[in-house]
Write an enzyme that holds these catalytic residues in place. Structure first.
Site, mmCIF file in Angstrom:
data_model
loop_
_atom_site.group_PDB
_atom_site.id
_atom_site.type_symbol
_atom_site.label_atom_id
_atom_site.label_comp_id
_atom_site.label_asym_id
_atom_site.label_seq_id
_atom_site.Cartn_x
_atom_site.Cartn_y
_atom_site.Cartn_z
ATOM 1 N N CYS A 11 0.382 -9.502 12.539
ATOM 2 C CA CYS A 11 -0.411 -9.818 11.344
ATOM 3 C C CYS A 11 0.213 -10.923 10.503
ATOM 4 O O CYS A 11 -0.358 -11.341 9.498
ATOM 5 C CB CYS A 11 -0.616 -8.555 10.530
ATOM 6 S SG CYS A 11 -1.336 -7.256 11.542
ATOM 7 N N HIS B 65 0.189 -9.374 0.786
ATOM 8 C CA HIS B 65 -0.166 -8.885 2.125
ATOM 9 C C HIS B 65 -1.005 -7.608 1.981
ATOM 10 O O HIS B 65 -2.044 -7.474 2.613
ATOM 11 C CB HIS B 65 1.098 -8.630 2.948
ATOM 12 C CG HIS B 65 0.804 -8.188 4.347
ATOM 13 N ND1 HIS B 65 0.129 -8.994 5.240
ATOM 14 C CD2 HIS B 65 1.044 -7.023 5.015
ATOM 15 C CE1 HIS B 65 -0.010 -8.353 6.399
ATOM 16 N NE2 HIS B 65 0.533 -7.160 6.285
ATOM 17 N N GLU C 84 6.154 -4.075 -0.592
ATOM 18 C CA GLU C 84 5.966 -5.488 -0.937
ATOM 19 C C GLU C 84 6.187 -5.719 -2.439
ATOM 20 O O GLU C 84 6.833 -6.692 -2.844
ATOM 21 C CB GLU C 84 4.554 -5.934 -0.540
ATOM 22 C CG GLU C 84 4.268 -7.396 -0.865
ATOM 23 C CD GLU C 84 2.858 -7.812 -0.454
ATOM 24 O OE1 GLU C 84 2.028 -6.934 -0.145
ATOM 25 O OE2 GLU C 84 2.587 -9.029 -0.453
ATOM 26 N N LYS D 191 -7.557 -8.423 0.824
ATOM 27 C CA LYS D 191 -7.954 -7.550 1.939
ATOM 28 C C LYS D 191 -8.835 -6.403 1.445
ATOM 29 O O LYS D 191 -9.526 -5.769 2.237
ATOM 30 C CB LYS D 191 -6.725 -6.995 2.654
ATOM 31 C CG LYS D 191 -5.991 -8.038 3.508
ATOM 32 C CD LYS D 191 -4.874 -7.413 4.322
ATOM 33 C CE LYS D 191 -4.088 -8.452 5.117
ATOM 34 N NZ LYS D 191 -3.114 -9.190 4.283
ATOM 35 N N HIS E 35 -8.617 -6.315 6.927
ATOM 36 C CA HIS E 35 -7.396 -6.927 7.438
ATOM 37 C C HIS E 35 -7.724 -7.706 8.709
ATOM 38 O O HIS E 35 -8.052 -7.121 9.737
ATOM 39 C CB HIS E 35 -6.357 -5.842 7.712
ATOM 40 C CG HIS E 35 -5.005 -6.373 8.072
ATOM 41 N ND1 HIS E 35 -4.726 -7.720 8.177
ATOM 42 C CD2 HIS E 35 -3.839 -5.723 8.351
ATOM 43 C CE1 HIS E 35 -3.455 -7.884 8.520
ATOM 44 N NE2 HIS E 35 -2.900 -6.690 8.627
#
Lengths: 82, 421
Positions: B171, B311, B322, B343, B348
């Site tokens: 990813c 992300h 994160e 997202k 995703h």
């Protein structure tokens, strides 16, 4: 069942149209698959497999390189179709 | 070759996403807080534990001619459409190999990544083999399934002869591609690079496989509310598909031809976790190292960072790790950073995520607006940061910067930085 030349030509024209997007009326006996009809060596395999099914004929791999024009293919099919 | 240190800018953008068939409609969808997630109505989905996904808003068959569709995996179809948009958006009218082109093909590259490659081609052709025999397997199968196919096809389309590359890091792939492209230009290997990410993996096998890892949301009855990064009730990611592509260019090259410049592509920070093949390192230390590397190797000022496209995939562990990393590296500066998890709307896109989210980050700087994060109804207490919720947030004036984070299974961490000019 025997095919006529016109039947084989129009059948091939449909196949080439489906695979390469060339208008059916442009698929003529003297046209080269590679130079005139945008059929590269990979797409030619698709044309051959579709033609085998449609006309009930076997086109051996060794024979494919001899089928340079639409006319070559039409003649091969007329001669070898069941 | 001498190692140069040239400034890189973004001159073109293109996107093909669950929110729209181009960058403008995607951006509009992001600002409107629209979810692209839908119930999977296909028969094959009926018995799967996960029956939701974010399909592309437009079918490639509406855009590309049939002969091309037969030769390209869906992932390459997405990439080609997005790349054509970005190429035209950058003001290029023909391939660099065309005689009329002002661009030297030997100074043009293509770096488009995919996390999984042509997986639907591989699986569909296996079905053909089993059901109809070897003779019926498409002769295009290999060039369709190879993961470098989108990059190679885009390279042929634009006439790129400086190099066609495909970094693969799950990813993080799309972001890694853009980072690689920035380096190609910065170090003098190319003047212009078409870069981004693409993915098309909505097929029973990948869906079943991700579901069996317990990685995906099972909120099947509420597709629009399923992708919910930072919300206490988040239960995994929602699989999306699509592509995002940018045209990167040396600032000098862009200036010489009078190109419109969206922003500067400042550089990247990279690291790896060495922790677990599929779990994020829970303290975010790997992500923090990528951030530290970014600030160490570029002239980016932490205080200039006002926006992060996170992300944040909507998994319980990853979203928090994160934020911890951002807090560790940015310290109190993080209090002034508007964080968006797009997202929540696109799902995703795996290897496509870094591409699409770079387009979103570039547009956020360009329009000075951060898109909202939808579905954050009950913010996780561990999220010690300013998440943009409910509606878009205006970003400050002056020279501002934004980050785009992407991480992948395997422990790959990529941080990209962009800055207004």
């Amino acid at each position: 069942m025997a095919h006529t030349q016109d039947e084989v030509l129009s059948g091939l024209a449909e196949i080439v149209n489906e695979i390469a997007g060339i208008p059916q009326e442009d698929v003529e006996l003297d046209k080269s698959f590679t130079d005139d009809l945008d059929v590269d060596s990979l797409s030619m395999v698709e044309v051959v497999v579709a033609a085998e099914e449609r006309f009930d004929v076997k086109i051996p791999d060794d024979e494919v390189k001899n089928l340079k024009t639409v006319g070559d293919a039409v003649n091969y099919i007329l001669t070898n179709a069941a | 070759m001498t190692t140069e240190n040239r400034t890189v800018v973004v001159t073109g953008i293109g996107a093909f996403t669950p929110l729209g068939g181009d960058a403008a409609s995607t951006w509009e969808g992001l600002l409107a807080g629209r979810s692209g997630v839908r119930a999977l109505e296909e028969d094959w989905a009926a018995d799967l534990p996960v029956r939701i996904a974010a399909r592309s808003a437009v079918e490639p068959a509406e855009v590309l001619p049939r002969p091309l569709l037969r030769k390209l995996d869906r992932s390459a179809q997405f990439a080609l459409i997005a790349a054509r948009e970005a190429w035209a958006d950058a003001g290029y009218e023909q391939p660099a190999t065309d005689e009329a082109s002002p661009l030297d093909p030997e100074r043009l590259g293509s770096v488009i990544a995919s996390g999984i490659g042509g997986v639907t081609t591989l699986l569909d052709q296996y079905d053909v083999l089993r059901e109809k025999g070897a003779r019926k397997v498409s002769p295009h199968t290999v060039p369709m399934l190879m993961p470098n196919s989108p990059s190679a096809n885009v390279g042929i389309e634009v006439g790129a002869q400086a190099g066609v590359h495909t970094p693969v890091s799950a990813c993080a792939s799309g972001a890694e591609a853009i980072g690689y492209a920035i380096e190609m230009i910065r170090t003098g290997r190319a003047d212009v690079v078409v870069a981004g990410g693409t993915e098309a993996a909505i097929h029973p096998l990948p869906v079943a496989a991700f579901a069996s890892m317990m990685a995906m949301s099972k909120r099947n009855d509420e597709p629009l509310r399923a992708s919910r990064p930072y919300d206490k009730a988040r239960d995994g990611f929602v699989l999306g598909e699509g592509a995002g592509v940018v045209v990167l260019e040396s600032a000098e090259h862009a200036a010489k031809r009078g190109a419109r410049v969206y922003c500067e592509a400042v550089g990247q920070g990279l690291s790896s976790d060495a922790h677990h093949i599929a779990q994020p390192e829970p303290t975010g230390s790997g992500v923090a190292r990528a951030l530290a590397q970014l600030f160490e190797h570029t002239d980016l000022d932490k205080a200039a960072v006002v926006h992060v496209n996170a992300h944040a995939t909507s998994t319980p562990q990853g979203d928090v790790a994160e934020i911890k990393a951002l807090r560790k590296e940015l310290g109190e500066h993080l209090d002034h950073v508007a964080i968006s998890a797009t997202k929540s709307m696109t799902g995703h896109l795996l290897g496509g995520a870094g591409g699409v989210e770079t387009v979103a980050t570039v547009l956020a700087l360009h329009h000075r607006q951060a898109p909202p994060t939808i579905n954050v109804e009950d913010l996780d207490d561990e999220v010690d940061a300013d998440i943009v919720r409910f509606e878009p947030r205006e970003l400050p004036q002056g020279r501002i910067a934004a980050l785009n984070n992407s991480f992948g299974f395997g422990g790959h961490n990529v941080v990209l930085a962009f800055r207004t000019v």
